[in-house]
Write a protein that holds these residues in place. Structure first.
Motif: not given
Length: 433
Positions: A418-419, A402, A431, A209-212, A204, A414, A202, A399
């Motif tokens: 997130y996943d 992060k 994704y 917004e965090p994104k893959c 950041v 990672q 991800v 959280e």
């Protein structure tokens, strides 16, 4: 004729055939009298070196002297055998079982001293395994085999060691042999049983917004015989057997093909990270292998990040830098994985051709609560910024971790927050599509 059939020509001891016959008779006696006996299996340490360095004549004299000494031990005289080569068997009859510990100690003491041959002194140690009967078996072949297994345990422990046969250890040995066969069969079947799972990486860095931005490719094995296997169990074995080379190339190829698919279908900047094992990296053709995979799969090499572990990288910095520079000449990125878990100096990250530093989970667990973890991540982040290297933090699960990392100039994350690692289909559903 009988003597020739039962006597070892060199030492004058009984041979393996006679050992089997006597052992079987003693097992019958133990069964009838409800008593216990034992078989000791002895192997000389590094005997080949003695033969090579001093000659076979000295080696033969040593075998003879050891045979004489063993045959003079009280309680087992006349039941000592030369099993073969530099291996001896000692039968402890049921009538002498109460002296088993003394007999074993006598044998150890024999090998703690030097042996005089041709007016010179030589040292030779041994390893010994033993079985008890009828507890560990009721036939000679099984008992000899299990005594040999116990001997292998002793050899693993060092010089002049004694180990008893252990059913639990034997089960582990059998499982390892079965696992080895299953691994070989899986590789022979074009590695079809090995799958790639993908854990999202991800971005950041932008503060939004965090994104893959891609994924780390992780090997999984669904064995026909063993089911879904833990990587921690089969990867070390695959490395030991050298099977990680074809398995690793298979995983690299599959990961590159999927990343090429992602790039072609709406995510041109997605990258895939692939771990390379120690065994792969020391292959002389590893750079050529990566170049071939990049060419055949059609992946943009800039979207392939090859991960190496910190401990490997610092063992031979010159050789490793040559390999890593080879990867970068192809156009691939290089990541230093598990950073902080080894004994390396922070100075190494300046001398290595790196694009990404991955901070290990053990430091992330304390981020936000532990001053040392906070300081470590901040320091690495600042140094990485100076040498223009990105930082990826692994194992982020909470959280609050992060939030603490938001203040530390981290580019990628990672973790389960997130996943988790996902099968290909599930990753693409979430994704890519």
């Amino acid at each position: 004729i009988e003597r020739r059939a039962n006597i070892d020509y060199l030492t004058g001891l009984y041979n393996r055939k006679k050992c089997e016959d006597d052992l079987q008779q003693e097992v019958r006696r133990a069964n009838v009298t409800s008593s216990v006996g034992a078989l000791l299996y002895i192997d000389l340490d590094d005997f080949k070196n003695i033969n090579d360095a001093l000659g076979h004549r000295v080696g033969d004299h040593l075998l003879i002297e050891i045979a004489k000494a063993l045959d003079q031990i009280t309680g087992v005289d006349n039941v000592v055998y030369r099993i073969g080569g530099d291996e001896y068997g000692v039968l402890v009859p049921t009538t002498q079982y109460h002296n088993l510990e003394k007999i074993c100690n006598r044998i150890v003491n024999l090998f703690s001293k030097s042996w005089e041959i041709s007016e010179k002194e030589y040292y030779c140690t041994m390893a010994m395994g033993y079985v008890e009967f009828p507890t560990n078996g009721t036939d000679a072949q099984t008992l000899l085999q299990r005594a040999d297994i116990a001997l292998s345990y002793a050899k693993e422990k060092g010089k002049n060691r004694i180990e008893a046969f252990n059913e639990e250890k034997n089960a582990d040995t059998v499982r390892r042999l079965d696992l080895e066969k299953a691994l070989r069969d899986a590789v022979a079947d074009d590695c079809k049983e090995f799958m790639v799972y993908y854990q999202p990486v991800v971005n950041v860095a932008d503060g939004g917004e965090p994104k893959c931005c891609g994924a780390e490719a992780l090997i999984r094995w669904k064995s026909k015989g063993f089911g879904f296997m833990n990587p921690a169990e089969f990867i070390p074995l695959a490395e030991y057997l050298g099977l990680i080379i074809p398995i690793g190339e298979h995983i690299l190829k599959e990961a590159c093909l999927r990343c090429k698919y992602w790039n072609d279908f709406g995510h041109p900047n997605y990258k895939v990270n692939v771990n390379l094992s120690v065994v792969q990296l020391v292959q002389s053709d590893i750079v050529d292998t990566v170049a071939r995979v990049v060419k055949t799969t059609g992946i943009n090499p800039a979207n392939l990040t090859l991960e190496v572990t910190e401990s490997l990288a610092v063992n031979d910095m010159e050789a490793m830098n040559k390999v890593l520079n080879g990867f970068r000449e192809i156009g691939c990125k290089v990541a230093l994985d598990d950073f902080g878990t080894g004994y390396s100096s922070l100075n190494h990250i300046r001398s290595m051709p790196l694009d990404v530093i991955k901070i290990d989970k053990c430091f992330v667990d304390g981020v936000g609560d532990n001053a040392f973890s906070d300081a470590f991540v901040k320091t690495v982040s600042k140094l990485a910024d100076v040498i223009d290297v990105n930082v990826c933090v692994e194992g982020v699960e909470q959280e609050k971790q992060k939030e603490a990392l938001n203040e530390m100039n981290i580019q990628m994350i990672q973790g389960f927050l997130y996943d988790k690692p996902l099968p290909q289909e599930e990753f693409e559903r979430k994704y890519v599509e």
